[in-house]
Scaffold this motif. Sequence first.
Motif, mmCIF file in Angstrom:
data_model
loop_
_atom_site.group_PDB
_atom_site.id
_atom_site.type_symbol
_atom_site.label_atom_id
_atom_site.label_comp_id
_atom_site.label_asym_id
_atom_site.label_seq_id
_atom_site.Cartn_x
_atom_site.Cartn_y
_atom_site.Cartn_z
ATOM 1 N N UNK A 44 29.296 52.371 22.641
ATOM 2 C CA UNK A 44 28.292 53.112 23.319
ATOM 3 C C UNK A 44 27.125 53.551 22.395
ATOM 4 N N UNK A 45 27.382 53.683 21.084
ATOM 5 C CA UNK A 45 26.255 54.030 20.304
ATOM 6 C C UNK A 45 25.482 52.696 19.953
ATOM 7 N N UNK A 46 26.043 51.669 19.878
ATOM 8 C CA UNK A 46 25.165 50.160 19.881
ATOM 9 C C UNK A 46 24.580 50.022 21.136
ATOM 10 N N UNK A 47 24.876 50.213 21.997
ATOM 11 C CA UNK A 47 24.280 49.995 23.493
ATOM 12 C C UNK A 47 23.242 50.912 23.512
ATOM 13 N N UNK A 48 23.368 52.209 22.953
ATOM 14 C CA UNK A 48 22.013 53.027 23.129
ATOM 15 C C UNK A 48 21.074 52.736 22.090
ATOM 16 N N UNK A 49 21.270 52.187 20.871
ATOM 17 C CA UNK A 49 20.334 51.480 19.962
ATOM 18 C C UNK A 49 19.341 50.609 20.345
ATOM 19 N N UNK A 50 20.063 49.659 21.478
ATOM 20 C CA UNK A 50 19.297 48.470 21.944
ATOM 21 C C UNK A 50 18.071 48.867 22.956
ATOM 22 N N UNK A 51 18.082 49.924 23.624
ATOM 23 C CA UNK A 51 17.158 50.384 24.540
ATOM 24 C C UNK A 51 16.731 51.917 24.427
ATOM 25 N N UNK A 52 16.009 52.453 25.243
ATOM 26 C CA UNK A 52 15.623 53.675 25.395
ATOM 27 C C UNK A 52 16.712 54.313 26.387
#
Length: 87
Positions: A44-52
């Motif tokens: 979930x943290x990696x997914x949140x890093x990719x975009x706003x």
Amino acid sequence: MKSIVARQSAVTPAEPDSGPTAAELDAIELELPLILAELELLDAQITALDRVPTVLDARRLRRARRRVLAARRALANLTTGTVGGAA
């Protein structure tokens, strides 16, 4: 050219790697829910890093954090209950 070689054999011979013991496998199995929850949080943290981060991303992060905390609590309760606690 001179070759550099040890004149003595090793003091303690290296043991071949025979893999994890049964106790180590049991410990891993005991901690598996926590490991999976932490993996979900990392995802979930990696997914949140990719975009706003959106509202859904924030919700996913909150849920993943709660799962990690719940898994840690369950593991702590399980291990303290089995290590010489009063019956």
